[in-house]
Enzyme design. Structure first.
Site, mmCIF file in Angstrom:
data_model
loop_
_atom_site.group_PDB
_atom_site.id
_atom_site.type_symbol
_atom_site.label_atom_id
_atom_site.label_comp_id
_atom_site.label_asym_id
_atom_site.label_seq_id
_atom_site.Cartn_x
_atom_site.Cartn_y
_atom_site.Cartn_z
ATOM 1 N N HIS A 189 0.826 -1.201 0.000
ATOM 2 C CA HIS A 189 0.000 0.000 0.000
ATOM 3 C C HIS A 189 0.863 1.255 0.000
ATOM 4 O O HIS A 189 0.678 2.162 -0.814
ATOM 5 C CB HIS A 189 -0.924 -0.023 1.220
ATOM 6 N N CYS A 568 3.419 -1.825 -20.236
ATOM 7 C CA CYS A 568 3.154 -1.030 -19.043
ATOM 8 C C CYS A 568 3.919 -1.594 -17.863
ATOM 9 O O CYS A 568 4.438 -2.705 -17.941
ATOM 10 C CB CYS A 568 1.683 -1.117 -18.667
#
Lengths: 609, 609
Positions: A189, A568
């Site tokens: 996170h 990507c």
């Protein structure tokens, strides 16, 4: 052009051809210096680059001891290369090849002096974690997001120190200059949010023992038994993972005119388009200023991490019926629609690739029970029902679980909401005459039927938004190619999609069977101790992953020759990986924002080589 | 041979050719029955199978209403097929194709009557979980492993009911007739251990709310607000995941002479060898009695789950230095060596494939702090040091983390210990003149360098164990092919290995990017509600996984034409998957024990089709 250089060599007065074994100099000291200076110019012309030269003068004879290409900062490298073109020493192509594409990232963000320089001053890192988000920052230690906000409001620069972060900490991360956590990997996170915010961040600093009660942090192996306290100064280097005590000199980001010139040359030469990652309107505007030709990856899940949106997302995920869920999804739709409008406007008609939500659902949920009470209240449910719903989202291997299109097709209304937000935003823009080029990207595709189902949803939404077919804007559908099975069914997928975006991070995870978050347990040992692996496959595209990509393109282009494909993920900013993309014939690379100029340069270099 | 059957049809006395639209019968009732009986024989000969026939007699006329191939138990199917060969109705080949290979598993373990039959008696399951380990069992509920042992010692049959199981519960699982857990997937601790023990087991029964303090279990959605208590009767069906209250009639396993005959025909016809999974000497002996031609997969990590061994394993993993670690590894070596000797002896010179340890290391560690104190004491370390060492083993996605050869090469001494145990065991056997065919299997191979490194370790150990090269036994090295990258480097791997074992479970996980433990969040919806997927890829080899396997074989055989290859994992027992293996030209299939006879039959059927 480059040849071996004999050392030491005695010089005659006047330039000697390099490679000539011996020469003598009988001259006065000023003449000796002049001879060396002339010889240097000859060497620089010979090697086509600035030289560091070591020499000695004995008995009036200058002796050259060593010459090598001079080390320099990225700043200097760009300036020297551009200058040498002005002076006619290099061609533009040679100048482009001369600059290390990886170094450009340095120019664009704050940094610390090199560790060698710090060591010379007796400064060593206190501990080393993972370089989760580049840049450097100094500030006072705080242990709590609310404190970070309060101290920052009082004009303090703060570093947020946490065991790990969760959605509850985002306001604190925004307020801090940098973030450091004791646990977590490159996709934790803290790492993901910090990169999104452009904050410098170090994660997984295993040596940190944080005591939140006492507000202290002790560093194992630091040789000091004394703990750091709230308010003490700390410096982070998010590019290396180094953490230092005290406030070190942070070198601000710089831009040089020469960079713009160099970039314009690169842009003339490169074949692949350079897209940037951008998850917010601010990031989209920054991307444009960094020369992005479009947004290659807008990760919609990151838009849900702001506190009010997160609450709505949690309510939507924990609602036990469609009615409750749709109320909260509607809130999210409003927010996303506004964001999309701003991003479309910022990109002024350039392609904007919006990826449908792709993150393990459990990552949106709180770690403990407390925030569930507010959710239960908002949903008008018992706490126990909400707890059980949350429990059902917990997974053993979340990176390979209920995420991406799997969640989109099984959580009713979720992807409908996102598609509605995209199409309404496009309509809002085109109504005002603003051009829109929307590319909808489907993540975690494993089966052709998933794409078929999603196209059906999209068509349904399109009919909701537009009474009749519109040609006012472009809307293309693409698949993330990040699972080996998707590579194998590329021919089938190409029947339903206009473009492919290779998800380098996940395709590496699945092809190698290595969870990136856990790779630190053994990959560093493989590379540094056992010599089993030359390079980190999460930074440099693995050759076998590249082989799979090649197979994918072959199968897809047999069905749809004009299919657009690009890369990507973090490898999209790596010059070595960009060289592979050029070889494979990809159409674009999409890099994290600070790496975009380097990626544009690397694309030009790959074209030239 | 099969044709459409007109219904209803009136019959003449005497046999009528099927397909004839009408016929009349004018006869007495006994004659009518005789006519029907004759016609039945004609139909059975026509369809080559036993028929269920529905008829009516009106006004002395028999009318055939319906005829269809008769449903029967596996038991009856085998008997009928073999009888029909004796009677000359079928050839052996036809008889082999007549029996459903999946049904043989029923014969070999206890089972419940079919749910339809139970429903007719008003018996419905209380709740449904995942069918983790087949078989059926009734017994009294206990909530604790120690209670299971105590009650069993008193002559009670018990069912162990747990939120989930861990290594601390194994003695209780052994004592119980069956195990049911509220959480966990098909590869959870409970599922894996129960399959190893041959115990019936249901996991992930989300409806169970267990209160360990009160010793009660409440079942959501059961319509009853009353909780079940310790001592109440419960019945599990591990083949369907059904859980029932009360003690249902469990039908014991049966073997029929006809099965042996059918199996001997299958063995003459099939090309692929039939190996069994066996992790213990007991299982190896059972494998032989089920007709295994070798042990295709001995999972050495399962040998560490017994309580004393687990303690040694934990100490080895949490030791902070090589000296401490090696002491505990030595204990494990002794235990493994003894096991291997027994397995080699049981298999009497047939191939024994021993897989080096392959399980996320964190799964060996305790869930809570309490057991760490004893470990700290045994290692002469502070509790904090041991806790931190344990913490370092925790992973975000353990199925894709620090396991298999990655752990073997980075935890000093771990694989050395296992290889020593294997080679010493082989020496112990050959010293006594017992033949040994050892195949060492390396799990989670992603890089050729891993196999090279492992071969170097093996050679070192070989020199330790044998003063000079021995030809007394065979030792071959093989790679588990369970990561897409391993498929792609198959040519390189074939230079270092003699055989490949496709790990169907993991190769499916990685190729599809689906964690098997988490697949229940969306795969059932994909299959049952959305129609996106026809079959569970963890049971039936996915066609694209099969394509990768084919590519692997092509690359490997170009380098080593005599390379042996086979399939392991749960798909190794699935007839549909075995048919794919035959098509790919694999050399063996390795099935879980109860599925081995079915696998042998399926291999013969695949050869015939």
């Amino acid at each position: 052009m480059r040849g071996s250089l004999p050392t030491p060599v005695a010089l005659t007065a006047g330039a000697a051809a390099p490679g000539k074994e011996e020469a003598t100099l009988e001259a006065s000291l000023p003449e000796a210096f002049e001879a060396i200076s002339d010889y240097c110019a000859t060497l620089e012309s010979h090697f086509g680059d600035m030289q560091d030269i070591e020499f000695t003068i004995e008995d009036g004879h200058p002796y050259l001891l060593q010459a090598r290409t001079a080390k320099r900062t990225a700043h200097a490298a760009v300036r020297v290369a551009v200058d040498m073109v002005s002076e006619g020493v290099l061609t533009k192509e040679e100048a482009l090849l001369r600059v290390d594409a990886r170094s450009l990232e340095q120019l664009l963000q704050a940094r610390l002096p090199a560790q060698a320089e710090l060591s010379a001053r007796g400064i060593e890192p206190l501990t080393v974690g993972l370089p989760a988000s580049p840049g450097a920052a100094s500030g006072r230690i705080v242990f709590d997001a609310d404190d970070a906000v309060r101290w920052a409001a009082e004009g303090q620069e703060v570093i947020l120190v946490r065991p790990e972060t969760s959605a509850e900490d985002i306001h604190g991360m925004k307020a801090a200059k940098g973030v450091v956590t004791a646990t977590g990997g490159m996709t934790s996170h803290a790492a993901v949010v910090a990169r999104g915010l452009g904050k410098c961040c170090v994660v997984g600093s295993g040596g940190l023992r944080i005591d939140l009660q006492k507000r202290t942090v002790h560093v194992d192996g630091s040789g000091s038994s004394e703990a750091l306290r709230e308010g003490d100064l700390l410096t982070l280097d998010g590019s290396t993972g180094h953490v230092y005590t005290g406030a070190l000199d942070v070198i601000a980001s710089t831009t040089v005119d020469e960079l713009h010139k160099l970039m314009s040359w690169a842009d003339q030469i490169r074949r692949m388009r350079g897209y940037a990652e951008a998850d917010t309107p601010q990031a989209a505007r920054a991307a444009l200023s960094y020369g992005a030709e479009g947004v290659g990856l807008c990760r919609t899940e990151r838009m849900f991490f702001a506190q009010d949106r997160l609450f709505a997302m949690r309510c939507a995920l924990l609602a036990v019926d469609d009615e409750r869920r749709s109320r909260w999804l509607m809130e999210l739709e409003r927010a996303q629609r506004d964001d999309f409008v701003e991003i479309f406007q910022a990109m002024e008609g350039r392609p904007v690739t919006i990826r449908l939500l792709d993150r393990a659902l459990e990552e949106f949920l709180p770690q403990d029970e407390e925030p569930l009470q507010a959710i239960a209240k908002a949903l008008d449910l018992e706490l126990e029902e909400v707890s059980k719903a949350a429990e059902r989202h917990r997974e053993s291997n979340p990176a390979f679980g209920h995420r991406g299109v799997r969640a989109g097709l099984t959580v009713p209304g979720l992807y409908d909401m996102q598609l509605r937000a995209m199409l309404f935003a496009a309509r809002d823009c085109t109504d005002r005459g603003a051009p829109v080029e929307l590319e909808v990207l489907i993540p975690m595709v494993a089966f052709t039927s998933e794409v078929e189902a999603l196209c059906a949803v999209l068509n349904g939404v399109r009919r909701q938004v537009f009474a009749e077919p519109t040609s006012l804007f472009t809307c293309r559908v693409g698949a993330m190619i990040e699972l080996p099975r998707a590579c194998l069914i590329a021919g089938e997928l190409a029947q339903y999609t206009h473009f492919f975006s290779f998800g380098g991070n996940d395709l590496t995870q699945t092809t190698l069977g290595i969870s990136r978050d856990d790779a630190s347990r053994f990959l560093p040992t493989y590379m540094n101790n056992l010599g089993l692996l030359a390079r980190d496959p999460f930074t440099h595209l693995d050759e076998r992953v590249a082989e799979l990509m090649g197979m994918t393109l072959e199968r897809a282009k047999a069905v749809r020759p004009d299919l657009i494909a690009g890369l990507c993920g973090d490898q999209g900013g790596s010059p070595a990986s960009i060289a592979i993309c050029e070889r494979l014939g990809l159409d674009f690379v999409c890099a994290p924002l600070p790496q975009l100029p380097g990626a544009r340069l690397a694309a030009a270099q790959a074209r030239l080589r």
